[in-house]
Design a protein around this motif. Structure first.
Motif, PDB file in Angstrom:
ATOM      1  N   PRO A   1      -7.110   8.202  -3.353  1.00 26.10           N
ATOM      2  CA  PRO A   1      -5.490   8.508  -3.097  1.00 26.10           C
ATOM      3  C   PRO A   1      -4.675   9.592  -2.283  1.00 26.10           C
ATOM      4  N   ILE A  44      -7.053  12.143  -8.750  1.00 24.38           N
ATOM      5  CA  ILE A  44      -6.737  11.380  -7.513  1.00 24.38           C
ATOM      6  C   ILE A  44      -7.321  12.038  -5.850  1.00 24.38           C
ATOM      7  N   LEU A 102       0.318   9.027 -11.304  1.00 27.50           N
ATOM      8  CA  LEU A 102      -0.346   8.656 -12.029  1.00 27.50           C
ATOM      9  C   LEU A 102      -1.759   9.516 -12.918  1.00 27.50           C
ATOM     10  N   SER A 103      -2.220  10.283 -11.996  1.00 25.90           N
ATOM     11  CA  SER A 103      -2.885  11.190 -11.985  1.00 25.90           C
ATOM     12  C   SER A 103      -2.351  12.149 -12.376  1.00 25.90           C
ATOM     13  N   SER A 112       1.205  -1.159   0.447  1.00 23.68           N
ATOM     14  CA  SER A 112      -0.396   0.136   0.024  1.00 23.68           C
ATOM     15  C   SER A 112       0.897   1.318   0.150  1.00 23.68           C
ATOM     16  N   ALA A 156       2.776  -3.870 -12.390  1.00 25.50           N
ATOM     17  CA  ALA A 156       0.881  -3.324 -12.989  1.00 25.50           C
ATOM     18  C   ALA A 156       1.911  -3.130 -13.893  1.00 25.50           C
ATOM     19  N   THR A 187       4.659  -5.333  -6.930  1.00 24.71           N
ATOM     20  CA  THR A 187       3.677  -4.040  -7.925  1.00 24.71           C
ATOM     21  C   THR A 187       4.692  -3.619  -8.630  1.00 24.71           C
ATOM     22  N   TYR A 225       1.514   1.895  -3.616  1.00 19.48           N
ATOM     23  CA  TYR A 225       0.223   2.084  -4.493  1.00 19.48           C
ATOM     24  C   TYR A 225      -0.231   3.438  -4.507  1.00 19.48           C
ATOM     25  N   VAL A 226      -0.196   4.057  -3.202  1.00 18.14           N
ATOM     26  CA  VAL A 226      -1.041   5.554  -3.094  1.00 18.14           C
ATOM     27  C   VAL A 226      -0.172   6.551  -3.466  1.00 18.14           C
ATOM     28  N   TYR A 229       2.384   6.035  -6.054  1.00 11.57           N
ATOM     29  CA  TYR A 229       1.830   6.098  -7.402  1.00 11.57           C
ATOM     30  C   TYR A 229       0.771   6.587  -8.148  1.00 11.57           C
ATOM     31  N   SER A 230      -0.588   6.198  -7.319  1.00 14.66           N
ATOM     32  CA  SER A 230      -1.768   6.397  -8.220  1.00 14.66           C
ATOM     33  C   SER A 230      -2.055   8.365  -8.183  1.00 14.66           C
TER      34      SER A 230
END
Length: 539
Positions: A256, A253, A52-53, A42, A197, A194, A45-46, A48-49
């Motif tokens: 996230p 986002i 990404l946005s 986790s 992805a 991870t 990924y937070v 990263y999200s």
């Protein structure tokens, strides 16, 4: 309206299957790496999200609106030029985002676990591994937006499912080999998990390329038949695109950001209050979040399918049709997601035990189930936020999304640590709920005032949904209580599964019967529900 429903159902089916697979894999994954491993996962990924946005800049959704607008004006060339220019822009922004996350990984890890933490190196490594996905996801997602602008939802739906399947196969396979076969460290397994992805993103690109080759002859014929073009320069195209996209950087986002606040504050606040941490971050924001996202998936699918239709109605100044589209979208959310969120809250303990196993320590198991029970209703408002933000985008009020999200995030920041010290991890959930509810309320207010929306019908039908959902919840609670005389869901995973199936199954049938008999189902979803006539004959 049928086009909205068709697109919604197709996108929702694909997104639902993708999210369902994304939930199911957490069962063997959590069994192999434990809650310590899911916490580490986790942490990567937070951020990263969010990157990404930011790297996508809200452009995939904006491209959907842009292409839909110019298709309505029968200018197909402008949409094609936007696809090409947008892919170049997204490729550049993806590389920049990758470099930022890769080289800032140690600092992010330090903010999360502390500079002196023994797992600082592990946290840094998993963040760096996930950053590679930023090289492929942004340019891939803009192609999805292009197809959605044509109200063609199959490429997005299929590519999402394939991306998820490939990602999960690589993730579980690599974790199994490292942990079970090679007896390697958990941190290395999580790192490869991870990195999955990136592998999934490559698979999605291949699927979208196949769709592009298949659809290109038809798209070329549209170009050949075109009689007029607005002749926008690249500068003018991007200026218009960014007026759509800019505010929706933040919308992408939203979730996230709420999670990032927990990532930087939850463990510290719990420890400062003298309570035990118990890996609460991943229990809330990874394991429980996966279950809660199942009903939210419908809101995501609906918002993506809704945007092109609303944009066309708004562009053509067909306000009556626009009102009907917004009304139907919100009623669909009410009739499907309210009972799903409430039902999940009622059977939270059984759902957690079914998917993640029953702890030998009863106190710990009850603690995890209670966090899911608190978090489940938040899913309804996450879905509403997604849909109402999409409506704002369609009616050119996207700038207001900045105000609503900013208000929600401000409330989360203001209340989070204080509520955690009072209530423990449940305080973090409550702070998120308060923030999202505030954002949704502001979005509703702006929609109602911007298009003179008549909320009478929505109010009446939502009230009926709440009444029927209450009846359903009581029935689920009673069935669950009766099943408890024969089964013990706190001691056996199989018992938890059986109680879950019986209680949710009976509740679902009762709710379906009530909505059908009251004609609510038909009034919201249309004549398609008459297929149920042979099963639930209406007298």
């Amino acid at each position: 309206m049928s086009k909205i429903l068709k697109g919604t159902m197709l996108l929702t089916a694909g997104t639902f299957l993708s999210k369902f697979l994304g939930m199911i894999y957490t069962v063997p994954f959590e069994n192999m790496v434990g809650t310590e491993g899911t916490d580490l996962f986790s942490y990567a990924y937070v951020p990263y999200s969010i990157l990404l946005s930011l790297s996508s800049m809200g452009i995939p959704v904006a491209v959907s609106k842009f292409v839909s607008k110019y298709n309505a004006l029968e200018d197909y060339e402008t949409g094609r030029r936007m696809l090409k220019a947008g892919q170049t822009l997204m490729a550049i922004s993806g590389v920049l985002a990758f470099l930022i996350l890769f080289f800032a990984a140690e600092q992010v890890a330090s903010w999360t676990v502390g500079a002196d933490s023994p797992i600082l190196g592990d946290a840094t490594m998993v963040i760096q591994m996930v950053s590679f996905a930023l090289l492929v996801i942004p340019p891939m997602s803009i192609t999805r937006g292009f197809f959605q602008g044509y109200e063609s939802m199959a490429p997005t739906a299929v590519s999402q499912v394939v991306e998820q399947i490939v990602r999960i196969v690589f993730l579980l396979g690599s974790v199994f080999i490292i942990v079970q076969v090679l007896q390697g460290p958990i941190s290395r397994a999580v790192g490869f998990a991870t990195f999955a992805a990136f592998i999934g993103g490559i698979a999605s690109c291949i699927v979208l390329y196949i769709y592009w080759r298949k659809r290109k002859p038809y798209l070329d014929r549209q170009l050949d038949a075109q009689e007029y073009t607005y002749g926008l320069s690249n500068k003018e195209m991007f200026q218009e695109l960014f007026t759509y996209a800019g505010p929706f950087i933040l919308v992408g986002i939203a979730t996230p950001l709420y999670q990032l606040i927990d990532q930087f504050t939850l463990e510290r606040a719990i420890t400062a209050a003298g309570m035990e941490y118990k890996n609460s971050f991943s229990i809330i924001n990874f394991l429980s979040h996966k279950l809660v996202m199942i009903p939210v998936t419908f809101g995501i699918g609906l918002s993506l399918a809704l945007l092109p239709a609303i944009t066309q109605s708004f562009t053509n100044k067909n306000m009556r049709q626009l009102n009907n589209q917004v009304n139907q979208a919100l009623q669909i959310i009410a009739i499907l997601i309210i009972p799903a969120a409430v039902g999940l809250s009622v059977v939270a303990l059984e759902a957690y035990g079914t998917f993640y196993g029953v702890d030998e320590n009863l106190e710990d198991f009850l603690f995890k189930g209670s966090l899911l029970r608190w978090y489940a209703p938040v899913g309804l408002f996450l879905a509403l936020y997604t849909v109402t933000s999409s409506v704002l985008q369609g009616i050119n009020r996207q700038n207001f999304a900045v105000i609503s999200l900013g208000t929600g995030i401000f409330l989360k920041l203001l209340l989070n640590t204080w509520l955690i010290t009072i209530m423990g991890p449940k305080g973090a959930i409550l702070a998120t709920g308060i923030g999202v509810v505030a954002a949704v309320t502001l979005n509703f207010w702006r929609i109602f005032t911007a298009i003179e929306f008549s909320y009478r019908q929505l109010y009446k039908r939502t009230l009926l949904v709440l009444i029927l959902t209450t009846i359903m919840a009581i029935s689920v609670f009673l069935v669950k209580g009766l099943a408890g005389f024969f089964l013990n869901p706190t001691e056996s995973r199989l018992d938890a599964l059986l109680v879950l199936i019986v209680s949710i199954g009976s509740g679902g049938i009762i709710y379906l019967w009530l909505t059908y008999k009251s004609t609510l189902l038909e009034r919201v979803l249309g004549g398609r529900v008459r297929v149920l006539d042979k099963f639930l004959k209406r007298r």
